[in-house]
Structures are given as C-alpha cells and as structure tokens.
Design a protein around this motif. Structure first.
Motif, short mmCIF file in Angstrom:
data_model
loop_
_atom_site.label_atom_id
_atom_site.label_comp_id
_atom_site.label_asym_id
_atom_site.label_seq_id
_atom_site.Cartn_x
_atom_site.Cartn_y
_atom_site.Cartn_z
N TRP A 6 86.41 75.44 86.80
CA TRP A 6 87.16 74.21 87.08
C TRP A 6 86.90 73.66 88.47
CZ3 TRP A 6 90.27 71.80 83.48
CH2 TRP A 6 90.52 72.53 82.30
N ARG A 7 86.20 74.39 89.31
CA ARG A 7 86.06 73.99 90.71
C ARG A 7 85.40 72.63 90.85
NH1 ARG A 7 83.11 79.34 92.73
NH2 ARG A 7 82.17 78.96 90.67
N GLU A 8 86.10 71.75 91.56
CA GLU A 8 85.62 70.41 91.88
C GLU A 8 85.52 69.49 90.67
OE1 GLU A 8 85.42 69.51 95.07
OE2 GLU A 8 86.07 71.55 95.46
N ARG A 9 85.96 69.93 89.52
CA ARG A 9 85.94 69.04 88.36
C ARG A 9 87.04 67.99 88.49
NH1 ARG A 9 82.87 70.26 83.93
NH2 ARG A 9 81.93 72.33 83.85
N ARG A 10 86.74 66.77 88.07
CA ARG A 10 87.72 65.68 88.12
C ARG A 10 88.59 65.75 86.87
NH1 ARG A 10 82.93 63.52 88.71
NH2 ARG A 10 83.14 62.25 86.83
N VAL A 11 89.85 66.05 87.09
CA VAL A 11 90.77 66.30 85.98
C VAL A 11 91.99 65.40 86.13
CG1 VAL A 11 92.26 68.01 84.89
CG2 VAL A 11 90.00 68.68 85.73
N ALA A 12 92.36 64.74 85.03
CA ALA A 12 93.58 63.94 85.00
C ALA A 12 94.65 64.70 84.22
CB ALA A 12 93.33 62.59 84.35
N ILE A 13 95.85 64.73 84.77
CA ILE A 13 97.00 65.30 84.07
C ILE A 13 97.83 64.13 83.55
CG2 ILE A 13 98.93 66.91 84.21
CD1 ILE A 13 96.20 68.08 85.14
N ALA A 14 98.01 64.06 82.25
CA ALA A 14 98.76 62.96 81.64
C ALA A 14 100.17 63.44 81.30
CB ALA A 14 98.04 62.46 80.39
N GLY A 15 101.13 62.97 82.09
CA GLY A 15 102.52 63.35 81.87
C GLY A 15 103.04 64.27 82.95
N ALA A 16 104.20 63.92 83.53
CA ALA A 16 104.74 64.67 84.66
C ALA A 16 106.02 65.42 84.30
CB ALA A 16 105.00 63.72 85.83
N GLY A 17 106.14 65.81 83.03
CA GLY A 17 107.28 66.62 82.62
C GLY A 17 107.06 68.10 82.93
N LYS A 18 107.86 68.94 82.31
CA LYS A 18 107.81 70.39 82.56
C LYS A 18 106.43 70.97 82.21
CE LYS A 18 110.38 74.59 81.29
NZ LYS A 18 111.51 75.11 80.46
N THR A 19 105.93 70.60 81.04
CA THR A 19 104.60 71.09 80.64
C THR A 19 103.51 70.45 81.47
OG1 THR A 19 105.38 71.49 78.38
CG2 THR A 19 103.00 71.39 78.71
N GLY A 20 103.66 69.15 81.77
CA GLY A 20 102.66 68.48 82.61
C GLY A 20 102.52 69.13 83.96
N GLU A 21 103.63 69.54 84.54
CA GLU A 21 103.56 70.21 85.84
C GLU A 21 102.89 71.57 85.72
OE1 GLU A 21 106.23 70.93 89.85
OE2 GLU A 21 107.24 70.36 88.00
N SER A 22 103.09 72.26 84.59
CA SER A 22 102.39 73.54 84.40
C SER A 22 100.89 73.31 84.27
CB SER A 22 102.95 74.29 83.18
OG SER A 22 102.51 73.74 81.95
N ALA A 27 95.43 73.70 86.81
CA ALA A 27 94.17 73.10 87.25
C ALA A 27 93.98 73.25 88.76
CB ALA A 27 94.13 71.63 86.84
N LEU A 28 95.05 73.04 89.53
CA LEU A 28 94.94 73.17 90.98
C LEU A 28 94.59 74.60 91.39
CD1 LEU A 28 97.99 71.04 92.21
CD2 LEU A 28 95.56 70.50 92.52
N ALA A 29 95.20 75.57 90.72
CA ALA A 29 94.95 76.97 91.06
C ALA A 29 93.50 77.37 90.84
CB ALA A 29 95.87 77.88 90.26
N ARG A 30 92.81 76.59 90.00
CA ARG A 30 91.42 76.90 89.68
C ARG A 30 90.44 75.97 90.39
NH1 ARG A 30 94.90 78.72 86.51
NH2 ARG A 30 94.57 80.59 85.23
N GLY A 31 90.95 75.19 91.34
CA GLY A 31 90.09 74.41 92.20
C GLY A 31 89.70 73.04 91.70
N ALA A 32 90.37 72.53 90.69
CA ALA A 32 90.04 71.21 90.17
C ALA A 32 90.54 70.11 91.10
CB ALA A 32 90.64 71.01 88.78
N GLN A 33 89.88 68.96 91.06
CA GLN A 33 90.35 67.76 91.76
C GLN A 33 91.25 67.01 90.78
OE1 GLN A 33 86.88 65.57 92.97
NE2 GLN A 33 86.28 67.07 94.50
N CYS A 34 92.53 66.96 91.09
CA CYS A 34 93.52 66.51 90.11
C CYS A 34 94.15 65.17 90.46
CB CYS A 34 94.63 67.54 89.98
SG CYS A 34 94.08 69.13 89.31
#
Length: 248
Positions: A6-22, A27-34
């Motif tokens: 996942w490092r440096e991959r451009r990743v979008a998180i769709a939704g900021a609820g409980k699951t979205g935050e997980s 993704a952040l813990a694995r180095g993605a650009q979020c």
C-alpha cells in the motif's frame, strides 16, 4: 492471496462513519496516501484534519469524476456502488473494496460468516459464545459491534483462533475474496432494494458470502427460501463455489 503493497498508493476512503474510519486507519497504517470523502457537508472537517494530519478531507457533494485520480476506493458499506462517483470509478476499472475484502486479504485464521435478512446478529452472537465456551480465542464483529478490520491482531500480537462475522449485503457487495470455512444465509426477503436496485441484485449480494467457498467448506441454507436453493447464474460464472459443498 499476494499481500498488497500500500505504500504511496493513492487511496480514497468513501464515507466517514465508523467503518470508514477503520478503512482510513488501515490504509494509513500501511503507508497509503489517503483522501477521505463524505457527502455530508455538516461534518467537522477541521476536527478530522487535526485527527488525521496529511489526509485530504472533502465533505460535501461529490463530482462524478471524484475518484478517477485514485488507484483504489475503499467504500463504507452504506454507500451504494450505484452512487454516480463510485459507478464512474468502477467503469474506469478502479477497484471498489470494502472492509471485508481488506479483512479477507489479511486474516489467516478460519472465518465463520453469517448473513440473512433477519436474525443474523442473534446467530452471530450465539456462535461466538459457543466458540468461546469451547475454549477458542474468538473475535466477533463485522456488521455487528466491532468493525472487521479492528478485529485483526496488531503486528506482533497473536491472531484469534477463529473469527465470527456478521455480514450485511452492503459489505458483501464490496467483497471479492473472503473464503469462510463455514457460512450461512439464514433467510431472504426483499430489503434494501433502493441500495441494490432490485430484489435479484440483493439476492446475488447475499450469495457472495459463498463466492470463494469450495470443497471442504460448509454452507448452510434454509429450505424454505426458494431463492436460496440454487445460486444465481451470475454467481456461478464468477465464483469458485463448489456445488458439492454441503447444503443441508
């Protein structure tokens, strides 16, 4: 399945609820650009920026091309893939994954998966308590209680001996590679048709619980629901499901 870098991959998180935050934490813990996206303009964007510095935050309307610059979109289960921005991403070949797909790529212990229109929370809780009473180290969650990604062991910690997951049709729609050792669709009745589009699509989403099951795995189905006696043709064409799997 090969582990994804996942490092440096451009990743979008769709939704900021409980699951979205997980999903975001994963993704952040694995180095993605979020980037974090939610259609609710009323959310406190500044508070999210303070909690997750370096994450691009967009709260409000989504343009149809919102997710085209990304390599993957991680979707909260409440968001239908028919949402214009998500549908455009899918047409462009960008993978839309949910928390259960990411869980499936990481978990190594056996999984019992439970879905159905009614009763899945009760059965999930009961199965978890039975496993615990049998002396197993069990983690229970998914659509019930703890998000699936939060059940995964931290690096260096022992993994549970068994996962018991309640899965919604929303979560299954965004899942491709989960292979439960045992699974059930408890029952089926028209539900969430505004999200899925029609009853056939809802039934097909429920059947995805067995998409990767094969010989040696156990699928339990009710005899009273005609829609659950034979997998839909689209399911059979796209799955590894073995017709020889036990179906009481």
């Amino acid at each position: 399945m090969k582990k994804i870098d996942w490092r440096e991959r451009r990743v979008a998180i769709a939704g900021a609820g409980k699951t979205g935050e997980s999903l975001l934490r994963f993704a952040l813990a694995r180095g993605a650009q979020c980037s974090l996206w939610d259609t609710r303009a009323t959310l406190d964007a500044q508070a999210w920026r303070e909690r997750y510095p370096g994450v691009h935050i967009h709260f409000g309307d989504w343009p149809e091309d919102a997710f085209l610059p990304y390599e993957r979109v991680l979707c909260s289960p409440g968001l239908s893939p028919m949402t214009p921005a998500l549908a455009a991403a899918r047409r462009a070949g960008i993978p839309l994954w949910g928390d259960i797909e990411l869980f499936a790529q990481c978990a190594e212990a056996p999984v019992i998966a439970i879905t159905g229109s009614n009763g899945k929370s009760t059965v999930t809780t009961l199965v978890g308590e039975m496993a615990q009473a049998a002396g197993l180290q069990v983690a229970v969650g998914g659509n019930l209680g703890t998000p699936a990604l939060d059940l995964l062991a931290e690096e260096g910690d022992p993994e549970p001996e068994l996962y018991v997951l309640e899965l919604s049709s929303f979560q299954l729609e965004y899942c491709e590679s989960l292979r439960p050792r045992a699974a059930t669709i408890l029952n089926i009745s028209p539900d969430h048709l505004d999200w899925h589009g029609d009853f056939a699509s809802y039934v097909a989403a429920k059947w995805r619980i067995a998409r990767c099951m094969g010989a040696g795995d156990t699928l339990v189905l009710p005899s009273q629901d005609a829609e659950l006696q034979t997998p839909p043709p689209t399911f059979l064409r796209s799955s590894h499901y073995a017709a020889s799997a036990p179906v009481p």
